[in-house]
Each structure stands twice: as C-alpha cells, then as structure tokens.
Design an enzyme around this catalytic site. Structure first.
Site, mmCIF file in Angstrom:
data_model
loop_
_atom_site.group_PDB
_atom_site.id
_atom_site.type_symbol
_atom_site.label_atom_id
_atom_site.label_comp_id
_atom_site.label_asym_id
_atom_site.label_seq_id
_atom_site.Cartn_x
_atom_site.Cartn_y
_atom_site.Cartn_z
ATOM 1 N N HIS A 101 -23.909 -40.078 -10.361
ATOM 2 C CA HIS A 101 -22.855 -40.480 -9.422
ATOM 3 C C HIS A 101 -22.577 -39.366 -8.405
ATOM 4 C CE1 HIS A 101 -19.165 -43.356 -9.110
ATOM 5 N NE2 HIS A 101 -19.523 -42.903 -7.922
ATOM 6 N N ILE A 102 -23.621 -38.947 -7.709
ATOM 7 C CA ILE A 102 -23.511 -37.827 -6.774
ATOM 8 C C ILE A 102 -23.762 -38.244 -5.331
ATOM 9 C CG2 ILE A 102 -24.118 -36.060 -8.472
ATOM 10 C CD1 ILE A 102 -27.004 -36.180 -7.261
ATOM 11 N N GLY A 148 -21.901 -39.026 -2.898
ATOM 12 C CA GLY A 148 -21.051 -38.328 -1.943
ATOM 13 C C GLY A 148 -20.799 -36.881 -2.302
ATOM 14 N N GLU A 186 -19.911 -44.689 -17.476
ATOM 15 C CA GLU A 186 -20.260 -43.325 -17.108
ATOM 16 C C GLU A 186 -19.478 -42.338 -17.952
ATOM 17 O OE1 GLU A 186 -19.667 -42.889 -12.912
ATOM 18 O OE2 GLU A 186 -21.261 -44.298 -12.387
ATOM 19 N N ASP A 191 -27.594 -44.423 -9.047
ATOM 20 C CA ASP A 191 -26.640 -43.301 -9.029
ATOM 21 C C ASP A 191 -25.325 -43.666 -9.702
ATOM 22 O OD1 ASP A 191 -25.830 -40.636 -8.122
ATOM 23 O OD2 ASP A 191 -24.512 -41.693 -6.721
#
Length: 413
Positions: free
Chosen positions: A290-291, A293, A267, A262
């Site tokens: 990068h999800i 949270g 990025e 993730d």
C-alpha cells in the site's frame, strides 16, 4: 478561536503525518500540535482526543461514533490521504463536524507506480528477478514486450486516471478508459461504452476507482475471463475491488500474464504484523504494501493540502472541499468583527431565529452566508458589537442548532 480561553487549540496528528503539516496549520493562527508517529492504540486515542479541536489521520485510524463520543471539543477531521472509508462521514455530519481530505496530493506518485508496474510486468521482470536471486539465469525474450502500441485500459478516469493517461500516451501506448460519469478525454485517449468492452479490448487493465457499493468486488472470475489471454492486471486503488481468489486462479492458469497489487482486502495494522495473500505464490506478480502514495513529494503535498483546509476552518470557518458539509469560503475576518459559525438542521426558519438572537443582544449582522448539504445547514455570520458572555449558549439553545462557535477577529484599528 473558540471563546476567550488562553489555551491554544490542540491539533492531534497521528500515523506519521508529514512535517510539512505543522507550519501550514500554524499559518493562519496559533495552535498546539501533538503527534503520534504510528497507528495509535484505540485506548490512547480515546483518551488523547478529548481535548483536541482538530484530528489529522491517514488511512488506518478508524473514526467512528464511539470515537466522536469521546471527542466533545472536536470541530473537524483531516484525512491526510485520498480515501475516507475510515471515517463515519454521516456521523460526523450529524455532529456538525466537517471532514477534509487531500484528493490531489499523491496523484503523480500513484500514476508513476502504475507506469513502472506496467513496464516491469510486460517485460516479465518479477519472475526474472526472483529467479536470479535463486541463482537461475532466465535470459530470454519469450513473453517480454515493449509497452509501445499496447492498449491500456483505465477503469476510473479521475485525477489519477487522467494523469496516467497522459504519461502512458507519451510512452506510445493506446489509451482507453471507462468511467460511469462523462469525462473529457486527454490527448488521444478514447472512452469505452462499458467495462466489459474495455476488458476485452486492452492488453493492460488498471483500476483507479473509489470503494463503494458499485465497485466492491467489481473484478470477479467472470470479468477476469473477459480479459485478453496474456494480459496484465493492476490494482493500486482499493483492496476490496477485486476477488483475490479469482485473480489467483487466472494467474496460475496462465490466462493472465501478470499482476501488480498494492492494496488488499485485509492489510496488516502495523509493520510487525505478518502479511499473507494467495498471490504470493503466483508467477510474475508485483506485490507492494500500500505504497502508491508513499513518496516524499506526495506526503508533503498531502500535508500542505489537508492542513490549509483545517487551518482555514479553525480560524475562518471555511469548508471548501469538505466531503460531508456545505461548502462556504467566507475569507479572512475583517477588523472589528467576530465570526459566528453554526452547523444546524436544514429546516425553515433557522436563519431568522439566529438573526433575532443576535439582534436581541445588540449585535449587527455585517455579513452572512448560508449553504446546505442534505439535512445539514451551515450559517456563517460576521457580527459587529460587543458579544455578551452568554451569547454562545443562547445560540446553542436555538431550535435546530447542532453546534456553535465564535471566531474572534482582529480588533478595529
């Protein structure tokens, strides 16, 4: 509030901080909020931050020395996330600016994503899903297993690691963990003496550690080779923990059966930028942007957690759970008192000089607390009596003062 200015303190919120933050920021005293939904352009940010008292960011905005130089009125930074690598904490400390974050708000969301990833990978769902989208029908039990009775290895047994431990145990997994600090095991989880022992023991390895000098590139080709053949690897923590090329190699060779990633070393800065990783060509791999949270519940919780810390610092001088600052919790200001907050160099004699300055203008020190954090001290003093217009400038001139502000309390009944 600082001084007698009629203008409300400006709070600058960027990167789409959750709307929950607004009411919480206003819960202790009046403020003015300016928002920017996306990751702000640097030129725009350097211009807009000049008048801000508080800055709220997420993970993309870089807060460095140059930005602090453009923020003469800034008194605190709130990171509406867990990580704070994007902020120069030492620079903020030298300027007397506390930095807060929200370390617990997305714990459940990340743990749930990890559990979902484990189940999807151990059933080899990604490769079957991509195949059926291409018209292929991979109906087979080969290489697909239940998670029950499998060994889960958690690297980093903190807030997320312990939550994950509880959920995985409920699914019937055998939980093992490794942490550099002593941690109380939850349920039947068992601590391993070394990372290497953990890697050799478990069918699934998942990382939940911060990025620092000890953890950067902790997963190397050598350590991937220690993992069991056919095991699963998950990183939903920080992008620089893993040698991505080494991971690509062990996935393509078949040594690892799958991976879920993730976070990445590089990025995209925005949704319009193109993403690339050598992992995109690997079988049975879940890649997410990068999800970990990124749920409504997590963002609302983070919005509340970080905002209450900023509001209490602005209107009470409280610094509990600040990352780079002495921690004090002085509570609400009593009627008839005003609160003097002074970050200063931690050196002998400062408090006596501060109290002498108050006494010289006839102010009574009704309550006082001082805490230190390395080279930084923080004195909070409740004063009784009329504060002369030039008093704050006299405090700022005291040897060792970094900054000073007065929070005016409610009038005495």
């Amino acid at each position: 509030m600082n001084g007698n200015s009629e203008e409300l303190p400006l709070v600058l919120l960027v990167e789409g901080v959750h709307a929950e933050a607004d009411d919480v920021l206003k819960s202790i005293g009046p403020i003015r909020i300016e928002r920017k939904c996306g990751s702000p352009d640097r030129v725009w940010l350097e211009k807009e931050i000049k008048n801000a008292k508080l800055l709220g960011i997420r993970s993309r905005t870089q807060v460095d020395e140059k930005l602090f130089e453009n923020a003469p009125n800034l008194i605190a930074v709130g990171c509406y996330c867990i990580g704070t690598n994007q902020v120069d904490l030492m620079c903020a400390q030298r300027r007397g600016i506390p930095v807060f974050n929200a370390p617990f708000g997305n714990t459940r969301s990340v743990a749930e994503l990890t559990i979902a990833s484990i189940i999807m990978l151990i059933r080899r769902i990604p490769e079957k899903m991509f195949a059926i989208h291409n018209g292929d029908w991979l109906k087979t039990a080969d290489g697909a297993f239940e998670v029950r009775k499998k060994n889960l290895g958690i690297v980093g047994y903190g807030n997320i690691g312990t939550q994950l431990s509880v959920i995985a145990s409920a699914l019937g997994m055998h939980v093992f963990y490794y942490d550099i600090a002593p941690k109380l095991a939850h349920g039947n989880a068992r601590r391993m003496d070394s990372l290497e022992d953990l890697l050799k023991m478990c069918h699934v390895i998942t990382l939940h550690v911060p990025s620092n000098e000890q953890t950067k590139n902790m997963m190397t080709a050598e350590r991937f080779a220690m993992m069991q053949p056919g095991s699963i690897f998950i990183n939903q923590a920080r992008g620089d923990l893993v040698d991505i090329q080494a991971l690509t190699t062990v996935l393509k060779s078949g040594h690892l059966a799958g991976a879920a990633i993730d976070v990445f070393p590089q990025e995209p800065k925005s949704k319009t930028d193109t993403f690339y990783s050598p992992l995109i060509d690997c079988p049975n791999v879940l890649l997410t942007p990068h999800i970990g949270g990124s749920t409504a519940e997590a963002q609302a919780a983070i919005g509340h957690d970080c905002s209450i810390k900023l509001a209490k610092y602005l209107y009470q001088g409280a610094t509990t759970l600040a990352l780079n600052f002495p921690e004090v919790e002085p509570g609400p200001i009593r009627p008839g008192r005003n609160r003097l907050c002074v970050p200063h160099i931690n050196a002998p004699g400062f408090l006596s000089r501060l109290n002498a300055a108050a006494g010289l203008v006839g102010l009574n020190c009704a309550a006082q607390v001082l805490q230190t954090h390395g080279e930084l001290g923080y004195a909070v003093t409740d004063l009784e009596g009329h504060i002369p217009p030039d008093f704050l400038s006299k405090v700022e001139a005291i040897e060792g003062t970094i900054s000073a502000r007065i929070i005016f309390g409610p009038p005495k009944a």
